[in-house]
Design a protein around this motif. Structure first.
Motif, mmCIF file in Angstrom:
data_model
loop_
_atom_site.group_PDB
_atom_site.id
_atom_site.type_symbol
_atom_site.label_atom_id
_atom_site.label_comp_id
_atom_site.label_asym_id
_atom_site.label_seq_id
_atom_site.Cartn_x
_atom_site.Cartn_y
_atom_site.Cartn_z
ATOM 1 N N GLU A 42 0.847 -1.182 0.000
ATOM 2 C CA GLU A 42 0.000 0.000 0.000
ATOM 3 C C GLU A 42 0.891 1.244 0.000
ATOM 4 N N PRO A 43 0.333 2.387 -0.357
ATOM 5 C CA PRO A 43 1.163 3.602 -0.460
ATOM 6 C C PRO A 43 1.589 4.130 0.903
ATOM 7 N N SER A 305 0.021 1.172 -12.315
ATOM 8 C CA SER A 305 1.209 1.861 -11.802
ATOM 9 C C SER A 305 1.958 2.480 -12.964
ATOM 10 N N TYR A 318 3.736 6.055 -9.159
ATOM 11 C CA TYR A 318 2.377 6.463 -8.817
ATOM 12 C C TYR A 318 1.417 5.356 -9.222
ATOM 13 N N GLU A 328 -1.968 8.539 -6.816
ATOM 14 C CA GLU A 328 -1.336 8.541 -5.496
ATOM 15 C C GLU A 328 0.085 8.021 -5.639
ATOM 16 N N TRP A 330 3.069 6.044 -4.547
ATOM 17 C CA TRP A 330 3.282 4.905 -3.667
ATOM 18 C C TRP A 330 4.701 4.879 -3.103
ATOM 19 N N THR A 331 5.678 5.362 -3.836
ATOM 20 C CA THR A 331 7.058 5.317 -3.363
ATOM 21 C C THR A 331 7.497 6.700 -2.894
#
Length: 597
Positions: A42-43, A305, A318, A328, A330-331
């Motif tokens: 999850e982010p 992604s 993202y 969103e 994520w990294t």
């Protein structure tokens, strides 16, 4: 705040993501100094590191069915990539054991039981197609087609009976085939005359058509559907001004994403195929402006992604909601404590060259440029069939922070501006692109902030040739020059480059048989007595593309005329992948520029 170059080189990047069958995201990140595999569920969480090597990981691809992935890794930058399987418990199994050969990933079958790849195991200059079971190792791979050129695999058909196979004759001439895995029958699906690009080929949802980008009958790339029964291209997306650079399709849902290259920036469109050639578009993804790519759909294609980078955005992954466009991150690749608002964005400009042609370029100013006193680094991209795009470059941001302006031209021969523009530097027209560099300096001389006596030229790979040629053709323009893994002598380069690359490079530069006299004439090594600026030469000992002998000979000859610094890295290839080597290389660049510019 002014930081040293090492601080900038500690800015991290994350990308090349792959969604697993249960929503886990694997990606490559260089937190340890070389790209390794990390994963997230999850982010916003701290990711789990999954591999722990000194060598770089080149890709990672989740199985569509099982909690395992396959990754690639070479040794010392030699580009002879080997394949490995990483299990959920961290066990790594070597799937190939031919370290003298290259292995190009071709994708998982839909049931996750087999994978495909191409390799030059049989003969160094040609690539064959192999299929291998997920539990098989070493010599167990089945040779399903013997090639006689540069073959790559584009993915399995929905029923796992066929593979897309692409063959590159040159950077601007390709063919696409469909290979029956069981019988070995190869069907040519893009017969054509002349040079035509066919790229980004993938299966359509019906399993009886392909989608690809092509410049057939056009100056620009467009998105087409290719029914396998008629082989008649059907337009899907045509942009009258810019290339359609690539596309991704989810076979189960018919969801499609395509990218246009608009002045170097990515423009992304997301939608559903409502018919084989019609797209119902969703809102544009809310992503930072820059360069975007490397798409992986999640299991139900409700999201995908994508890696995003920009001039002031270090690369991160993202995840985008397909229907809403909400994105969103994520990294959280670190900026090494450097504030992002200190990173500078370029100005897109066009300048006139010797024949009246407009040449596109990016020009990045330091924040407090002083009128008539700003030094400039003219940084030339490689390729030449490439394009300088607005992606993050920590060395560039360091130099700008130190007061240098950076000028990045897309001289004739660059991609992104149409087929005709790209052909303007072929063979006998090679030096016209070097003349574009002279015109760039003339433009800089007229700029109110630039000090015309403090302009340096820098380039890597083919850009290294361009830098050397600029130094020898127009010696009075430069305060200094930097050659990174560059070509000094086209004769020795073509003789010594990897067997698998020679034919493709001769298609661009000219052949040793037909064009030898011209290639000798334009090689910087044969004009080195004209050089008058100090020179820095950086190279990797294991470089399979531009062998290290290019650096050795240019440094030896140039040192008879000007100050020369040379650094050869024993554990690198075509560029510098290890953090400690990047620190040495670019600290040397910074010190060299400070000394002479």
């Amino acid at each position: 705040m002014v930081y040293d170059v090492e601080r900038y080189l500690n800015i991290r990047s994350a990308g090349s993501a792959s969604f697993g069958p249960h929503g886990e995201l694997a990606f490559l990140m260089d937190t340890t100094g070389t790209s390794q595999i990390w994963s997230l569920h999850e982010p916003g969480r701290w990711p789990e590191q999954r591999t722990f090597y000194d060598e770089r990981i080149t890709f990672a691809s989740w199985s569509p069915e099982n909690p395992e992935l396959i990754f690639g890794m070479d040794e010392g930058g030699n580009e002879r990539e080997q394949l490995f399987r990483l299990d959920s418990d961290g066990t790594v199994t070597a799937l190939t054991d031919t370290p003298e050969a290259k292995h190009w990933w071709g994708g998982w079958s839909h049931d996750g039981e087999r994978f495909a790849f191409s390799s030059n195991r049989r003969e160094g200059s040609v690539f064959d197609i192999y299929v291998q079971g997920r539990d098989e190792t070493g010599a167990a791979a089945e040779l399903v087609y013997e090639g006689d050129g540069w073959l790559t695999v584009g993915g399995w058909s929905p029923d796992d009976t066929r593979l897309i196979v692409s063959e590159a004759h040159s950077s601007f001439d390709q063919d696409v085939y469909v290979l029956d895995v069981e019988t070995g029958e190869l069907t040519h699906v893009t017969p054509h005359e002349g040079h035509v690009r066919y790229g980004s080929a993938q299966w359509g949802p019906d399993g009886e058509s392909l989608y690809l980008v092509t410049d057939r009958d056009s100056d620009l790339l467009w998105l087409a559907r290719l029914p396998l029964d008629t082989l008649e291209l059907e337009p899907v997306v045509e942009d009258p001004a810019w290339n359609v650079a690539g596309a991704a399709i989810d076979e189960d849902t018919g969801r499609i994403i395509y990218a246009r290259n608009v002045e170097g920036y990515t423009s992304l469109t997301v939608g559903d195929l409502t018919s084989p050639t019609d797209i119902e578009e969703y809102p544009e993804p809310a992503l930072p402006r820059g360069v975007q790519g490397g798409i992986s759909f999640n299991d139900d294609a409700s999201a995908f992604s994508i890696t995003v980078t920009g001039s002031s955005e270090n690369a991160n992954v993202y995840v985008v909601d397909v229907e809403t466009g909400d994105a969103e991150r994520w990294t959280n690749a670190s900026t090494a404590g450097i504030q992002k608002d200190t990173f500078r964005e370029p100005e897109v400009i066009r300048y006139e060259s010797f024949d009246g042609r407009e040449i596109p370029a990016f020009f990045t100013h330091p924040q407090d440029a002083t009128a008539g006193a700003t030094p400039v680094v003219v940084d030339i991209h490689g390729g030449p069939e490439s394009q300088r795009r607005p992606s993050f470059n920590p060395v560039k941001q360091y130099l700008v922070n130190r007061g240098y302006a950076i000028f990045e031209p897309n001289v004739r021969g660059s991609t992104g501006y149409g087929k005709a523009y790209t052909r303007l530097d072929d063979v006998e027209k090679r030096m016209d692109s070097v003349a574009d560099i002279k015109a760039a300096v003339e433009w800089l001389h007229a700029h109110p902030s630039v000090d015309p006596d403090r302009i340096a030229v820098m380039g890597g790979s083919y850009g290294g040739f361009m830098a050397l040629a600029a130094l020898t053709e127009y010696p009075d323009l430069w305060a200094a020059g930097i050659d990174i893994v560059g070509i000094a002598n086209f004769i020795t380069f073509l003789q010594n480059t990897g067997d698998w690359r020679r034919k493709l490079r001769e298609a661009e530069y000219g052949s040793l048989t037909d064009d030898r006299e011209f290639l000798e004439k334009i090689s910087p090594i044969n004009n080195i007595d004209a050089i008058s600026a100090p020179l820095l030469v950086l190279h990797g000992k294991n470089d399979p593309r531009v062998p290290v002998g290019e650096a050795e000979q240019i440094a030896a000859e140039a040192s008879k005329h000007v100050p020369v610094e040379k650094h050869i890295f024993d554990d690198e290839g075509h560029g510098f992948s290890k953090l400690e080597n990047r620190v040495i290389a670019y600290t040397t660049v910074a010190d060299f520029l400070d000394t002479y510019v």
